[in-house]
Design an enzyme around this catalytic site. Structure first.
Site, short mmCIF file in Angstrom:
data_model
loop_
_atom_site.label_atom_id
_atom_site.label_comp_id
_atom_site.label_asym_id
_atom_site.label_seq_id
_atom_site.Cartn_x
_atom_site.Cartn_y
_atom_site.Cartn_z
N GLY A 41 20.33 23.17 24.42
CA GLY A 41 20.85 23.06 25.77
C GLY A 41 22.14 23.81 25.97
N ASP A 141 38.54 12.09 -1.82
CA ASP A 141 38.15 13.46 -2.21
C ASP A 141 38.85 14.49 -1.33
OD1 ASP A 141 36.76 15.33 -3.76
OD2 ASP A 141 35.07 15.40 -2.36
#
Length: 289
Positions: A41, A141
């Site tokens: 879209g 992390d």
């Protein structure tokens, strides 16, 4: 599989989701998941797709990321817009397309950053981490590839900021991903308590932020080795050299922030991301004088 019933996240069937897409581009491939750019879209999104046959550990990481991000709506943390499912359960997560680059790409392309810009980006990052920590989530992390400098696709260039990515290894109230006796994370960015398999809390992310901050300011690694013993012995702040003018202004304040963030003992670090952010903003004030 956890995370699929969170309020505010739309669920969609994977077959219907892919059939509606007009363009699909592979951004990266990982051991357990691929990251795609999907245009539908006239609007592009980033979709992280769990591979069929992914290991139990990879599936757990995928679920962990959903669990960690499901209810978070913060400008400095990547957002999940939709969870995509199939007969096997959660299959993909849909996130906004970001315009900009990771800290890793930036450093590889341009080298070290000007100090005022670094302090602005990292104050954003710490604001995002503070939001996560307030929800009981520890990233675990933090590294340059998981920190993004940019904005969402529909936003103005002036909206560019530091954004925290990839919570696949996050520790949440429902537990953390483990792999037996193996270290989980990127060794050069892991805190001493992670390397020693000790207790994990927000100060683990303070350390990771400090390592990334050092790299952004100097253009080089804080720890040029993957040997845990060398990392435990090494003090990167000892070899921190002030840059030439004008970035030299406020350098002693920046060095103090780094020294505290990279203290080997958690109790000697900033107690929270918010406390580190406050110190960083004070340092930015000195740089701006």
């Amino acid at each position: 599989m956890i995370g699929i019933g969170h309020e505010g996240i739309e669920r969609e069937d994977v077959a219907r989701e892919w059939s509606a897409a007009r363009k699909i581009r592979v951004l990266s491939r990982g051991a357990g998941a691929d990251v795609l750019e999907v245009e539908e879209g006239g609007r592009a999104s980033v979709v992280k797709v769990l591979r069929r046959g992914a290991s139990l550990v990879e599936r757990a990481r995928f679920a962990r990321e959903i669990d960690a991000l499901a209810s978070v709506r913060h400008a400095n943390v990547v957002r999940i817009d939709k969870v995509v499912t199939d007969a096997e359960g959660v299959r993909a997560i849909v996130m906004p397309r970001l315009v900009g680059s990771s800290l890793r790409t930036w450093l590889a392309t341009f080298g070290r950053m000007p100090a005022p810009f670094v302090l602005t980006v990292f104050s954003d990052v710490l604001d995002g981490l503070s939001e996560l920590h307030g929800r009981g989530v520890v990233h675990r992390d933090l590294k340059p590839s998981n920190l993004f400098i940019g904005r969402e696709d529909h936003e103005r260039p002036s909206d560019a900021r530091g954004i925290v990515l990839d919570l696949g290894l996050a520790s949440t109230a429902s537990g953390a991903v483990t792999t037996g006796s193996h270290l989980v994370g990127s060794v050069r960015y892991m805190s001493p308590e992670q390397l020693l398999a000790g207790g994990i809390d927000a100060r683990c992310d303070v350390w990771g932020t400090g390592v990334c901050l050092f790299e952004a300011l100097t253009g080089g690694p804080a720890f040029p080795t993957d040997d845990p013993l060398e990392i435990l012995r090494h003090d990167p702040v000892e070899r921190l050299v002030a840059p030439t003018s004008p970035d030299r202004r406020g350098w002693s304040a920046i060095a103090r922030v780094l020294a505290r963030a990279l203290a080997k003992r958690p109790r000697d670090r900033f107690a929270s991301a918010a406390a580190m952010r406050e110190a960083l903003l004070e340092a930015r004030g000195e740089v701006a004088r």
